[in-house]
Design a protein around this motif. Structure first.
Motif, short mmCIF file in Angstrom:
data_model
loop_
_atom_site.label_atom_id
_atom_site.label_comp_id
_atom_site.label_asym_id
_atom_site.label_seq_id
_atom_site.Cartn_x
_atom_site.Cartn_y
_atom_site.Cartn_z
N GLU A 140 -33.93 -27.54 -8.84
CA GLU A 140 -34.57 -26.91 -9.98
C GLU A 140 -35.17 -27.97 -10.91
N VAL A 141 -34.43 -29.05 -11.11
CA VAL A 141 -34.94 -30.13 -11.96
C VAL A 141 -36.18 -30.74 -11.31
N GLU A 142 -36.12 -30.94 -10.01
CA GLU A 142 -37.28 -31.49 -9.29
C GLU A 142 -38.51 -30.60 -9.48
N ILE A 143 -38.28 -29.30 -9.45
CA ILE A 143 -39.39 -28.37 -9.55
C ILE A 143 -40.08 -28.45 -10.91
N VAL A 144 -39.31 -28.42 -11.98
CA VAL A 144 -39.97 -28.45 -13.30
C VAL A 144 -40.50 -29.83 -13.65
N ARG A 145 -39.90 -30.84 -13.07
CA ARG A 145 -40.31 -32.21 -13.39
C ARG A 145 -41.82 -32.43 -13.23
N THR A 146 -42.40 -31.71 -12.28
CA THR A 146 -43.80 -31.96 -11.98
C THR A 146 -44.75 -30.98 -12.70
N ALA A 147 -44.21 -30.12 -13.56
CA ALA A 147 -45.08 -29.23 -14.34
C ALA A 147 -45.91 -30.06 -15.33
N ASP A 148 -47.02 -29.51 -15.79
CA ASP A 148 -47.86 -30.24 -16.74
C ASP A 148 -47.19 -30.35 -18.10
N ALA A 149 -46.36 -29.36 -18.44
CA ALA A 149 -45.59 -29.42 -19.68
C ALA A 149 -44.26 -28.73 -19.42
N VAL A 150 -43.19 -29.28 -19.99
CA VAL A 150 -41.86 -28.71 -19.74
C VAL A 150 -41.19 -28.34 -21.05
N ALA A 151 -40.78 -27.06 -21.14
CA ALA A 151 -40.01 -26.60 -22.29
C ALA A 151 -38.56 -26.42 -21.85
N VAL A 152 -37.64 -27.02 -22.59
CA VAL A 152 -36.21 -26.89 -22.29
C VAL A 152 -35.59 -25.96 -23.33
N VAL A 153 -34.94 -24.89 -22.85
CA VAL A 153 -34.39 -23.87 -23.73
C VAL A 153 -32.89 -24.11 -23.94
N LEU A 154 -32.50 -24.18 -25.21
CA LEU A 154 -31.08 -24.35 -25.57
C LEU A 154 -30.68 -23.18 -26.45
N VAL A 155 -29.38 -22.90 -26.51
CA VAL A 155 -28.92 -21.86 -27.42
C VAL A 155 -27.73 -22.36 -28.24
N PRO A 156 -27.61 -21.86 -29.48
CA PRO A 156 -26.49 -22.26 -30.33
C PRO A 156 -25.16 -21.89 -29.68
N GLY A 157 -24.15 -22.66 -30.06
CA GLY A 157 -22.81 -22.33 -29.58
C GLY A 157 -22.54 -22.83 -28.17
N MET A 158 -23.39 -23.71 -27.71
CA MET A 158 -23.15 -24.29 -26.39
C MET A 158 -23.12 -25.80 -26.54
N GLY A 159 -22.32 -26.25 -27.50
CA GLY A 159 -22.27 -27.66 -27.85
C GLY A 159 -22.06 -28.58 -26.66
N ASP A 160 -21.20 -28.16 -25.76
CA ASP A 160 -20.91 -29.01 -24.61
C ASP A 160 -22.07 -29.05 -23.65
N ASP A 161 -22.85 -27.96 -23.69
CA ASP A 161 -23.96 -27.89 -22.75
C ASP A 161 -25.01 -28.94 -22.98
N ILE A 162 -25.13 -29.32 -24.24
CA ILE A 162 -26.13 -30.33 -24.54
C ILE A 162 -25.76 -31.61 -23.79
N GLN A 163 -24.48 -31.87 -23.71
CA GLN A 163 -24.02 -33.04 -22.95
C GLN A 163 -24.32 -32.86 -21.47
N ALA A 164 -24.04 -31.65 -20.98
CA ALA A 164 -24.23 -31.41 -19.56
C ALA A 164 -25.71 -31.50 -19.18
N LEU A 165 -26.55 -31.03 -20.10
CA LEU A 165 -27.99 -31.03 -19.81
C LEU A 165 -28.59 -32.42 -19.89
N LYS A 166 -27.89 -33.29 -20.60
CA LYS A 166 -28.40 -34.62 -20.86
C LYS A 166 -28.94 -35.29 -19.60
N ALA A 167 -28.13 -35.25 -18.57
CA ALA A 167 -28.52 -35.93 -17.35
C ALA A 167 -29.74 -35.27 -16.74
#
Ligand code: GTP
Ligand code: MG
Length: 317
Positions: A155-182
């Motif tokens: 999935e990361v490979e797929i969006v990586r090659t888009a012309d523009a990439v929007a990453v969606v986050l939601v409140p209350g997922m503090g740990d997820d920001i860490q997980a998404l980091k990589a």
């Protein structure tokens, strides 16, 4: 030949039935029909803006895309959506869910929504997704929004090659920001804090800003947008920002497109070489035997590969 020519002609003129049929072919039906179609339409591709939308499961990507579709339709554009759906191969339920979320567009001939199962493609998912994007592009859809869950490698490979990439986050997922980091944070051109009516939106924005501040000086800082997709709130400015990104994306866009071309060439070459090896040099049984030999140290993998390649016919050699 005549039949395939009219099929391609209909696709290029935006005929959605021809488009759907070509998509089924590239998704794993007939590989020769897929190759013929893609060869014929390729010169007519590369015009559409491809926007990747990624983020955690349930963060509101499909809802947001439904709203963005409305925003771009309001600007007179024909919009394509490709939802790469990890769960659909198992249940089919998520596809239905996306249809419901994007229902208002179901009868609009200038919106085409395709959900892709992540399993069961002839060849890889990334290859199939690029092909489907090309078909939409050839049929005149622009922009094309590609939804993927930002977790798996594919999935990361797929969006990586888009012309523009929007990453969606939601409140209350503090740990997820860490997980998404990589992997994910580096590919974001823009962040969306969706479900922004929830508690914790300020905190998430502060965390995100703190993290982005660590980026090396001189790199551009992706903008952060807050949305409440479920209510359609503040989606117009997001559509504006995406449009601006795409317009200003000059050098970076060229790099992304070259990366996409490179990935496609190498993936397809690998696929075709393996097919040819299977056809000409290695039965499934022989493959199993070789695997045993290597596992049990009777043969090393280098010698095995050399032996296989010696049996493969290469044109012009
Ligand atoms: N409270 C709130 N809920 C929202 C908002 N946007 C979307 N949702 C809800 O969040 C849930 C998930 O939304 P989806 O759009 O399916 O999320 P998704 O990211 O596409 O989900 P997957 O494709 O399964 O990963 C749905 O129940 C939406 O109605 C929002 O701004 N606020
Ligand atoms: Mg979704």
């Amino acid at each position: 030949v005549a039949a395939s020519l009219t099929r391609v002609g209909r696709l290029l003129s935006g005929d959605v039935r021809a488009l759907a049929r070509a998509m089924s072919a590239v998704e794993g039906g007939s590989s020769s029909e897929a190759a013929e179609t893609l060869q014929a339409v390729y010169p007519r591709t590369g015009r559409a803006d491809v926007i990747g939308v990624t983020g955690a499961p349930g963060s509101g990507k499909s809802t947001l895309i439904g709203r963005l579709v409305a925003a771009f339709r309001g600007r007179g554009r024909r919009v394509g959506v490709v939802a790469v759906d990890p769960s659909s191969a198992f249940s089919g339920g998520a596809i239905l869910g996306d249809r419901v979320r994007m229902q208002e567009h179901a009868t609009d001939p200038d919106v085409f929504i395709r959900s892709m199962a992540t399993r069961g493609h002839l060849g890889g998912l990334a290859r199939a997704t690029s092909d489907v994007v090309d078909l939409l592009d050839a049929a005149g859809f622009d922009p094309i929004l590609v939804e993927t869950v930002g977790v798996g490698q594919d999935e990361v490979e797929i969006v990586r090659t888009a012309d523009a990439v929007a990453v969606v986050l939601v409140p209350g997922m503090g740990d997820d920001i860490q997980a998404l980091k990589a992997g994910i944070l580096e590919i974001a051109d823009l962040f969306v804090i969706n479900k922004a009516e929830r508690e914790g939106a300020d905190r998430l924005q502060a965390d995100l800003e703190a993290m982005l501040a660590l980026a090396p000086a001189g790199t551009s800082r992706p903008p952060i947008h807050r949305t409440v997709a479920a209510r359609g709130e503040v989606v117009e400015p997001l559509a504006d920002a995406l449009t601006a990104l795409l317009l200003s994306g000059g050098p970076r866009r060229a790099t992304r497109r070259r990366e996409r071309a490179r990935a496609r060439l190498l993936t397809l070459l690998g696929e075709r070489l393996l097919e040819r090896v299977g056809d000409e040099a290695l039965t499934a049984r022989a493959l199993d035997r070789l695997i045993d030999d290597i596992a049990e140290r009777r043969m090393d993998p280098y010698t095995a590969v050399q032996g296989i390649l010696e049996r493969v016919r290469v044109e012009g050699r």
